[in-house]
Design an enzyme around this catalytic site. Structure first.
Site, PDB file in Angstrom:
ATOM      1  N   VAL A  14     -21.780 -10.929  31.102  1.00 55.74           N
ATOM      2  CA  VAL A  14     -22.179 -10.201  32.298  1.00 55.74           C
ATOM      3  C   VAL A  14     -21.680 -10.890  33.560  1.00 55.74           C
ATOM      4  O   VAL A  14     -21.065 -10.268  34.430  1.00 55.74           O
ATOM      5  CB  VAL A  14     -23.709 -10.033  32.360  1.00 55.74           C
ATOM      6  CG1 VAL A  14     -24.116  -9.392  33.684  1.00 55.74           C
ATOM      7  CG2 VAL A  14     -24.198  -9.183  31.206  1.00 55.74           C
ATOM      8  N   ILE A 121     -30.111 -10.809  37.467  1.00 55.79           N
ATOM      9  CA  ILE A 121     -29.790  -9.961  36.319  1.00 55.79           C
ATOM     10  C   ILE A 121     -30.490 -10.474  35.063  1.00 55.79           C
ATOM     11  O   ILE A 121     -30.848  -9.716  34.174  1.00 55.79           O
ATOM     12  CB  ILE A 121     -28.269  -9.947  36.066  1.00 55.79           C
ATOM     13  CG1 ILE A 121     -27.534  -9.294  37.215  1.00 55.79           C
ATOM     14  CG2 ILE A 121     -27.936  -9.221  34.774  1.00 55.79           C
ATOM     15  CD1 ILE A 121     -26.035  -9.420  37.094  1.00 55.79           C
ATOM     16  N   THR A 122     -30.679 -11.783  35.007  1.00 55.30           N
ATOM     17  CA  THR A 122     -31.159 -12.454  33.811  1.00 55.30           C
ATOM     18  C   THR A 122     -32.455 -11.841  33.270  1.00 55.30           C
ATOM     19  O   THR A 122     -33.382 -11.555  34.026  1.00 55.30           O
ATOM     20  CB  THR A 122     -31.366 -13.950  34.104  1.00 55.30           C
ATOM     21  OG1 THR A 122     -30.090 -14.542  34.376  1.00 55.30           O
ATOM     22  CG2 THR A 122     -32.004 -14.667  32.947  1.00 55.30           C
ATOM     23  N   ASN A 123     -32.519 -11.677  31.953  1.00 58.77           N
ATOM     24  CA  ASN A 123     -33.686 -11.096  31.279  1.00 58.77           C
ATOM     25  C   ASN A 123     -34.645 -12.159  30.751  1.00 58.77           C
ATOM     26  O   ASN A 123     -34.228 -13.278  30.463  1.00 58.77           O
ATOM     27  CB  ASN A 123     -33.223 -10.215  30.119  1.00 58.77           C
ATOM     28  CG  ASN A 123     -32.702  -8.875  30.597  1.00 58.77           C
ATOM     29  OD1 ASN A 123     -33.268  -8.267  31.484  1.00 58.77           O
ATOM     30  ND2 ASN A 123     -31.609  -8.413  30.010  1.00 58.77           N
ATOM     31  N   ASP A 126     -37.884  -8.775  35.117  1.00 60.79           N
ATOM     32  CA  ASP A 126     -39.050  -8.796  36.008  1.00 60.79           C
ATOM     33  C   ASP A 126     -39.681 -10.185  36.069  1.00 60.79           C
ATOM     34  O   ASP A 126     -40.089 -10.655  37.138  1.00 60.79           O
ATOM     35  CB  ASP A 126     -40.090  -7.773  35.534  1.00 60.79           C
ATOM     36  CG  ASP A 126     -39.510  -6.378  35.409  1.00 60.79           C
ATOM     37  OD1 ASP A 126     -38.894  -5.907  36.381  1.00 60.79           O
ATOM     38  OD2 ASP A 126     -39.638  -5.777  34.324  1.00 60.79           O
ATOM     39  N   HIS A 178     -38.634  -3.488  32.960  1.00 63.23           N
ATOM     40  CA  HIS A 178     -37.260  -3.354  32.481  1.00 63.23           C
ATOM     41  C   HIS A 178     -37.275  -3.646  30.985  1.00 63.23           C
ATOM     42  O   HIS A 178     -36.945  -4.737  30.533  1.00 63.23           O
ATOM     43  CB  HIS A 178     -36.334  -4.331  33.205  1.00 63.23           C
ATOM     44  CG  HIS A 178     -34.923  -4.294  32.696  1.00 63.23           C
ATOM     45  ND1 HIS A 178     -34.210  -3.133  32.568  1.00 63.23           N
ATOM     46  CD2 HIS A 178     -34.102  -5.286  32.275  1.00 63.23           C
ATOM     47  CE1 HIS A 178     -33.006  -3.405  32.101  1.00 63.23           C
ATOM     48  NE2 HIS A 178     -32.918  -4.701  31.903  1.00 63.23           N
TER      49      HIS A 178
END
Length: 316
Positions: A14, A121-123, A126, A178
């Site tokens: 990404v 962006i990192t998951n 939230d 998300h």
């Protein structure tokens, strides 16, 4: 003319595509690449320099460190370990890695004197966005996440295919977590101002299974992931678009993962909501007129985020 400087932290699938999107679209004049694997950063830097030579605009690309962030206007945080998702297709599986990673460098960002906007962006988006906001202690709105932004684009694409209406003429949002709990408030979906409910009375194209459409929007990422073990283009374009909105002070309404401070009756967490985004990041959370049922669903989503946040206690 002021130079627009953006740093990308984390140059995996990404992050590298984010950097390329920023460069090829001319969004940034200067790109600073940071990765724990310095050779990866050097290699991506060289590749990007090769690519920009034929662009109609000039972009300076360099490798740097956290101490170089002071003069950056914007940071895009994309550190992750996407291989962790292969087993269960659950963004929370990245949490142990990503929270630990963020905790390892958020203080370095703060000590650099960085005073711009950070897009995460990192998951899990939230939760990581909240962790970054707490660590950086910037004014509210300066740290936000892509959140349900990409999921909203999938919803718009699905609605466009279903109805034959160009997605630019459709207003719709995915909201909440998300992840698997997010939802679309159908009462707020409109086509050039005409409510979906009214169109459905007149035209069968607008009569469809709402839950199946929601599942399509949520599941699209896993369709991408299944064949290539990553997602790249969609999320990179989403992040680049948000960066452009900030740098050009477009004051555009987009879905983002944003801190709630009483909006929608929630506080103390980040969740996906429509936001007015400008030069100061998220400048306003837009409160849609949800139905009682939609508001209850949103609260369920937030309860899910809070439940997932409990795992933070177990991460050292």
């Amino acid at each position: 003319m002021k130079t627009r400087s953006i740093a990308v932290i984390g140059l995996g699938h990404v992050g590298a595509h984010v950097a390329y999107s920023l460069a090829v679209q001319g969004i940034a004049d200067e790109l600073l690449l940071i990765d724990a694997n310095e050779q990866k950063a050097v290699s991506e830097c060289q590749d990007l320099r090769d690519s920009v030579a034929y662009l109609p605009h000039r972009v300076n690309v360099n490798v740097g460190g956290f101490s170089d962030l002071k003069d950056c206007d914007l940071i895009i945080n994309s550190v992750g370990k996407i291989d962790l998702l292969i087993a269960n297709n659950d963004r929370l599986d990245e949490m142990d890695f990503t929270i630990h990673a963020v905790n390892g460098y958020v203080d370095k960002i703060r000590k650099s004197g960085f005073d711009g906007v950070l897009i995460n962006i990192t998951n899990p988006c939230d939760i990581v966005t909240r962790q970054l906001a707490l660590g950086l202690d910037l004014p509210r709105g300066r740290v936000f996440g892509t959140g349900t932004g990409l999921d909203t684009s999938r919803l718009l694409s699905a609605l466009s295919m279903q109805t034959g209406v160009d997605h630019k003429s459709i207003t719709a949002y995915m909201m909440g977590e998300h992840g698997a709990q997010q939802f679309a408030p159908w009462s707020c979906v409109s086509f050039a101002g005409m409510p979906l409910e009214e169109l459905a009375k007149r035209d069968e194209r607008f009569r469809f299974d709402h839950d199946e459409m929601r599942k399509t929007a949520i599941g699209g990422g896993w369709v991408t992931f299944k064949g290539k073990n990553c997602t790249e283009y969609g999320i990179a374009t989403t992040a680049a678009r948000m960066a452009s909105v900030v740098l050009h002070d477009e004051r555009r309404i987009m879905p983002a993962s944003m801190e709630l401070n009483g909006e929608y009756g929630e506080t103390g967490l980040f969740a996906g909501v429509p936001c007015l985004i400008g030069k100061n990041g998220v400048e306003q959370v837009i409160e849609l007129p949800l139905t009682d049922a939609e508001r209850a669903t949103f609260h369920e989503c937030c309860d899910g985020i809070r439940h997932n946040m409990e795992h933070l206690k177990d991460i050292v």
